[in-house]
Enzyme design. Structure first.
Site, mmCIF file in Angstrom:
data_model
loop_
_atom_site.group_PDB
_atom_site.id
_atom_site.type_symbol
_atom_site.label_atom_id
_atom_site.label_comp_id
_atom_site.label_asym_id
_atom_site.label_seq_id
_atom_site.Cartn_x
_atom_site.Cartn_y
_atom_site.Cartn_z
ATOM 1 N N ARG A 1 0.829 -1.212 0.000
ATOM 2 C CA ARG A 1 0.000 0.000 0.000
ATOM 3 C C ARG A 1 0.863 1.261 0.000
ATOM 4 O O ARG A 1 0.679 2.153 -0.815
ATOM 5 C CB ARG A 1 -0.917 -0.009 1.229
ATOM 6 C CG ARG A 1 -2.095 -0.932 1.085
ATOM 7 C CD ARG A 1 -2.843 -1.014 2.377
ATOM 8 N NE ARG A 1 -2.064 -1.709 3.374
ATOM 9 C CZ ARG A 1 -2.483 -2.765 4.067
ATOM 10 N NH1 ARG A 1 -3.691 -3.218 3.866
ATOM 11 N NH2 ARG A 1 -1.722 -3.357 4.946
ATOM 12 N N ASP B 1 9.874 -7.024 -4.493
ATOM 13 C CA ASP B 1 8.784 -7.547 -3.654
ATOM 14 C C ASP B 1 8.450 -8.934 -4.183
ATOM 15 O O ASP B 1 7.828 -9.079 -5.236
ATOM 16 C CB ASP B 1 7.563 -6.609 -3.726
ATOM 17 C CG ASP B 1 6.495 -6.973 -2.702
ATOM 18 O OD1 ASP B 1 6.343 -8.180 -2.393
ATOM 19 O OD2 ASP B 1 5.809 -6.057 -2.212
ATOM 20 N N CYS C 1 10.836 4.418 6.804
ATOM 21 C CA CYS C 1 9.620 4.986 7.409
ATOM 22 C C CYS C 1 8.646 3.833 7.653
ATOM 23 O O CYS C 1 7.441 4.020 7.665
ATOM 24 C CB CYS C 1 9.037 6.022 6.453
ATOM 25 S SG CYS C 1 7.693 6.975 7.160
ATOM 26 N N ALA C 2 9.213 2.635 7.828
ATOM 27 C CA ALA C 2 8.335 1.463 8.019
ATOM 28 C C ALA C 2 8.433 0.964 9.455
ATOM 29 O O ALA C 2 7.581 1.267 10.286
ATOM 30 C CB ALA C 2 8.701 0.370 7.031
ATOM 31 N N ARG C 3 9.485 0.242 9.756
ATOM 32 C CA ARG C 3 9.645 -0.314 11.094
ATOM 33 C C ARG C 3 11.111 -0.353 11.494
ATOM 34 O O ARG C 3 11.984 -0.712 10.671
ATOM 35 C CB ARG C 3 9.126 -1.769 11.132
ATOM 36 C CG ARG C 3 7.622 -1.849 11.316
ATOM 37 C CD ARG C 3 7.240 -1.372 12.701
ATOM 38 N NE ARG C 3 5.813 -1.287 12.913
ATOM 39 C CZ ARG C 3 5.042 -0.239 12.630
ATOM 40 N NH1 ARG C 3 5.546 0.846 12.076
ATOM 41 N NH2 ARG C 3 3.758 -0.239 12.908
ATOM 42 N N GLU D 1 11.709 1.443 20.481
ATOM 43 C CA GLU D 1 11.013 2.725 20.390
ATOM 44 C C GLU D 1 10.935 3.410 21.747
ATOM 45 O O GLU D 1 10.694 2.758 22.761
ATOM 46 C CB GLU D 1 9.594 2.518 19.857
ATOM 47 C CG GLU D 1 9.581 1.955 18.457
ATOM 48 C CD GLU D 1 8.419 2.447 17.626
ATOM 49 O OE1 GLU D 1 7.825 3.479 17.954
ATOM 50 O OE2 GLU D 1 8.122 1.789 16.627
ATOM 51 N N HIS E 1 8.667 8.690 14.800
ATOM 52 C CA HIS E 1 7.568 7.853 14.277
ATOM 53 C C HIS E 1 6.379 8.748 13.889
ATOM 54 O O HIS E 1 5.267 8.579 14.371
ATOM 55 C CB HIS E 1 7.151 6.807 15.329
ATOM 56 C CG HIS E 1 6.527 5.588 14.705
ATOM 57 N ND1 HIS E 1 6.709 4.323 15.197
ATOM 58 C CD2 HIS E 1 5.712 5.445 13.632
ATOM 59 C CE1 HIS E 1 6.031 3.454 14.467
ATOM 60 N NE2 HIS E 1 5.428 4.111 13.509
ATOM 61 N N GLY F 1 5.243 9.170 10.773
ATOM 62 C CA GLY F 1 4.636 8.825 9.477
ATOM 63 C C GLY F 1 3.133 8.997 9.447
ATOM 64 O O GLY F 1 2.562 9.465 8.464
ATOM 65 N N ALA F 2 2.482 8.618 10.535
ATOM 66 C CA ALA F 2 1.013 8.659 10.538
ATOM 67 C C ALA F 2 0.481 9.864 11.276
ATOM 68 O O ALA F 2 -0.726 9.982 11.476
ATOM 69 C CB ALA F 2 0.488 7.385 11.186
#
Ligand code: NAD
Ligand code: MLT
Length: 533
Positions: A148, A168, A227-229, A258, A283, A285-286
């Protein structure tokens, strides 16, 4: 119902929750305290910091739902939640645009040294030569994980005139084409990219996906964004690669360990933060108004829906089902749970296998969740609260029960029919079949008898001699105990002179009433059954 929220979610989400449940908003609650009080809650809502691990889940004796306000569920022990029958919901779509845009922001930041330049400028250092950057245009960006967020990043970077390549292994070639990315191997991506950005989930396979070995293969001077984990890029290896100039710059929104994101000041020991060519955000990103509204309200709705027993939405540990399909399948779920629940009430031999056959229109649906209800009904007398739809398949496996599902398109008398064929460990077979009329459920086959009855809370199953007067005998005994009969179904077996009588009553039939019935000459066996629905 009580819900604890341990990380910040949008007010709109909290307000929604308050309409339906008691909410405790305990931002930054100490772990020990959470472990102490979790037993009081039916659901917990977290973001990425609260570790919903085995210890917490096990202490949550009343937990039914775990809500993740966001996407990644790597801070939740899914296996333990599933084993304990707890539904895990998340909100995978609500923040993807924000995360993709933040990725682009981070990439521009390390291309143009924006954070360092800002820092320099406000401290009186205006030497622009010091902050000279590079253009994105004409460069190759390698995207690891074209899901996504990765795909949103791909289309946005193409607009910067970047050559987009992607690795991927789990998606079809058409997805690469759709998002304008050239499909490459992992090694090709490492070798060819001027910028690398990673967008995979955190799994056993992706932890340290970029480590010391991978840094030996990258183009010297590559710039990297995560920017994922945290933990997808090995932090020690990245530190060394940055020090040696193999990596020109890195932008990180996430860390392996974290920190709390709700304290004004805290010690956070991570040597990457000491390097001038590392740009970090907490963190973020969201963290946009839009994403937090989306995610806050979605997680609240998902949790309330799941607490109400509606098994659709973003349930991570159940088969995917949409709300309208849930509506259609709901009567079948009830039917199959009732048919399953019949077995151990009339039989005490352990089960070795169960075959669930969907015939007619029902066979066109994704019936996985209906099967789970049949298994739940079947195992509930043995496992009581230890089984739910979430863990029913796992429990069946642990008990050595083989589950076989079959589908037959062809219609035979009923437009949809579900057959439950249970084989016990002595080789005996008990078969039930049922259908639905709108929301009403009917069992139409019971141990070889053609029947048509509605399973209800209190029932009596009687095998009797097929002689006149038996209905009266049964009516008298139940009447003596003050029990009303609400309906009765009789199915004679001409070949052996017996009959099956199925009785629905208005209340529980006490043991003494069943004993009185079994003492009658006309009755071969009477059995009270309860809780089918
Ligand atoms: P997604 O599930 O839609 O996509 C992940 C993609 O990674 C899939 O296409 C999958 O096939 C691919 N993948 C899995 N294993 C892989 C491997 N070994 N190698 C290459 N590709 C692999 O997920 P998404 O919604 O795009 O989210 C991506 C990541 O971003 C997740 O880790 C998520 O938790 C994280 N996220 C971070 C923030 C933030 O605030 N920083 C916000 C949202 C999501
Ligand atoms: C997510 O997985 O959705 C993100 O990491 C965002 C968050 O945790 O808030």
């Amino acid at each position: 119902m009580k819900v604890i929220v341990t990380e910040r979610i949008a007010d709109s989400g909290l307000e929604y929750l308050k309409e339906y449940v008691d909410v405790d908003f305990r931002l930054d609650i100490p772990r020990e305290e959470l472990l102490d009080i979790i037993k009081d809650y039916d659901a917990i809502i977290v973001r990425s910091v609260t570790k919903v691990d085995k210890e917490l889940i096990t202490r949550g004796k009343n937990l039914k739902v775990i809500g993740r306000a966001g996407n990644g569920v790597d801070n939740i022990d899914l296996d333990v939640a599933t084993e304990r029958g707890i539904i895990v919901v998340n909100t995978p779509e609500g923040n993807i645009i924000s995360a993709a845009e933040h990725t682009i922001g981070l990439m521009l930041s390390i291309a143009r040294n924006i954070p360092q330049a800002y820092n320099g400028t406000i401290n009186g250092d205006f030497r622009r030569n010091k902050f000279k950057g590079v253009e994105l245009s004409g460069k190759t960006v390698g995207i690891i994980g074209l899901g996504r967020i990765g795909s949103l990043v791909a289309t946005r970077l193409a607009a910067f005139n970047m050559k987009v390549i992607a690795y991927d292994p789990y998606i079809r070639d058409s997805r690469f084409e759709k998002y304008g990315a050239t499909k490459v191997t992992f090694d090709e991506l490492l070798k060819e990219s001027d910028f690398i950005t990673i967008h995979t989930p955190k799994t056993e396979e992706t932890i340290d996906i970029i480590d010391e070995e991978e840094f030996k293969k990258v183009k010297r001077g590559v710039r990297i964004v995560n920017c994922a984990r945290g933990g997808l890029i090995n932090e020690d290896a990245l530190y060394n690669a940055l020090k040696e100039g193999i990596v020109a710059a890195a932008a990180l929104d996430v860390f392996k360990v974290e920190p709390s994101y709700d304290r004004e000041k805290q010690d956070f020991n991570n040597k990457l933060l000491e390097l001038p060519n590392v740009v970090v955000t907490p963190h973020l990103g969201a963290s946009t108004v839009e994403a937090q509204n989306n995610v806050g309200i979605s997680v609240a709705k998902e949790v309330v829906t799941a607490l109400n027993g509606k098994l659709y939405g973003n349930i991570v540990n159940l088969p995917d089902i949409k709300a309208d399909e849930f509506g259609e399948l709901k009567p079948y779920m009830k039917l199959c749970e009732a048919m399953g629940a019949l077995y151990y009430q009339i039989n005490d031999i352990p089960i070795s296998s169960v075959e669930i056959i969907y015939r007619g229109h029902i066979s066109q649906h994704n019936t996985d969740v209906v099967t789970l209800h049949a298994l739940k009904g079947l195992l509930k007398p043995a496992l009581k609260e230890g089984v739910s739809v979430v863990n029913a398949r796992l429990r069946a496996k642990e008990m050595g029960v083989e589950v076989i599902e079959g589908k037959i398109d062809e219609i035979n008398h009923y437009s949809s029919l579900v057959i439950l064929k249970i084989t016990d460990t002595k080789g005996g077979i008990s078969q039930f079949a049922g259908t639905t009329y709108g929301d009403e459920i009917r069992i139409v086959e019971y141990l070889g008898h053609k029947v048509n009855f509605e399973p209800t809370e209190y029932m009596l199953f009687v095998r009797n001699k097929d002689i006149p007067g038996v209905i009266g005998h049964i009516g008298n005994v139940l009447g003596d105990f003050g029990i009303n009969i609400s309906s009765m179904h009789v199915s004679p077996n001409k070949s052996d002179g017996t009959a099956l009588m199925i009785v629905n009553t208005d209340r529980e039939i006490p043991h003494e009433a069943v004993e009185s019935l079994n003492n009658l000459n006309s009755i071969l066996r009477a059995k009270a059954v309860k809780g089918l629905i």
